[in-house]
Design a protein around this motif. Structure first.
Motif: not given
Length: 382
Positions: A243-245, A260-264
């Motif tokens: 998840t990147g968390s 960083h959680f956003a697709a962009e």
């Protein structure tokens, strides 16, 4: 030998110190104040657990410096070695863990594979059922970037380097395809070598030398929170890779959370980005951490946050090389510049004074890899 270093962050100052320590005349040109780019906004992580050999080697050689920093530089950088815990939700991530740990062990790193249950033993509030595997290195940790920066700055100055703040480089001078100096708003500086250590501005500096290098400034955020259950100091920096968390203990039970959680992931202007963390992102970051760690219950309180910039390359590896005669790049660390700065400073010094790097084989960090399509993708990125 005269060298101009562009950039007064941790990579630039580690380089300036290493060069000056070997008798080189060094001028550092920093457009703002020392560390005002990415270094002062770093979370301070120092780890061995990377997925490529060259990154592990950069870590190993840098840790040799971090371990003896107080003795060598006279500054306590609050280096805490609580370990790093990397977590896998997906089987593909877990499969890569096995290969990574084998390679890390070959490089002398004390990393190890853990079952989810064993991972919960080192991170007691971990929801082990969310994961299928983990890796852990007890000698990983984190330090205070500001204190480390001050150590390198003082040592560089004492060794004879001149550090100029509020001094933007406006042009790079060349003769017959060779870099011979720089222009600033105040004067011209002749140089046998110019080192690009400009962090998020590195692409712009490279353009001054006629180079088009794939280094993109990307915004990343961090929040400091008071968890519902205090996070003990001996809990490792914990990364949910799928998840990147991530989170780590801060002080007196508080914690840093990030990811960083956003697709962009758009490029941003390093001269005009928002340095404050977004409230919605901070809430999201706490919710991600709460999904797998019981520390972050509904009574968790957000204290503050900030944003900084990663200088990102397509494979999350830096470019470290003499790209054209007289012009050395040490750029694109993709969030790993703080921890790798001690080794990189020594490597740049070898390139300048010895003509080749011996500390680490930096062939994988050549910019030629992008045109050749020979990327070395770093999988363990947070």
């Amino acid at each position: 030998m005269n060298v101009v270093v562009i950039g007064g962050g941790i990579v630039g100052l580690a380089t300036a110190y290493s060069l000056a320590d070997r008798g080189t005349d060094v001028v550092v040109c920093e457009k703002g104040s020392i560390g005002s780019g990415s270094t002062e906004r770093s979370a301070g992580g120092i780890r061995h657990q990377f997925s490529t050999r060259v990154n592990v080697q950069l870590s190993r050689e840098s840790v040799r410096v971090w371990e003896s920093f107080e003795e060598e530089f006279g500054i306590d950088i609050a280096y805490r070695r609580a370990g790093y815990l990397l977590l896998a939700r997906e089987e593909a991530t877990a499969d890569a863990f096995e290969t990574n740990v084998e390679m890390q062990n070959e490089e002398g790193v004390d990393s190890r594979l853990l079952s989810p249950e064993d991972a919960a033993a080192v991170c007691p509030e971990l929801d082990a059922e969310k994961f299928c595997a983990a890796t852990y290195c007890p000698t990983d940790g984190f330090a205070d970037p500001h204190l480390a920066l001050q150590g390198f700055s003082q040592a560089a100055t004492e060794a004879g380097a001149e550090i100029r703040t509020k001094t933007a480089v406006t042009a790079i001078n060349t003769e017959d395809g060779e870099v011979v100096g720089v222009e600033t708003e105040e004067d011209s500086l002749d140089a046998d070598f110019v080192v690009n250590a400009a962090g998020p501005w590195a692409g712009r500096v490279a353009e001054m030398a006629g180079l088009d290098l794939p280094v993109a400034p990307r915004r990343r955020q961090v929040a400091v929170v008071d968890p519902e259950t205090p996070v003990p100091d001996d809990v490792p920096l914990t990364i949910d890779l799928d998840t990147g968390s991530y989170f780590r203990p801060e002080r007196e039970g508080s914690a840093i959370v990030g990811g960083h959680f956003a697709a962009e992931d758009p490029d941003v202007d390093p001269d005009g980005f928002d340095g404050n963390a977004d409230l919605d992102w901070m809430i999201d970051a706490v919710e991600h951490a709460a999904d797998y760690a019981g520390y972050f219950g509904p009574e968790t309180r957000i204290k503050r946050g900030w944003a900084g910039l990663y200088a990102v390359t397509p494979d999350h590896h830096p470019i470290v090389e003499e790209t054209i005669p007289g012009f050395v790049n040490a750029i694109g660390f993709s969030g790993h510049g703080f921890q790798h700065a001690p080794a990189v400073g020594q490597i740049v010094t070898e390139l300048v004074l010895d003509g080749d790097a011996s500390l680490v084989d930096i062939e994988p960090l050549s910019s030629d890899r992008f045109d050749a399509g020979e990327l070395h993708d770093e999988q363990n990125v947070a």
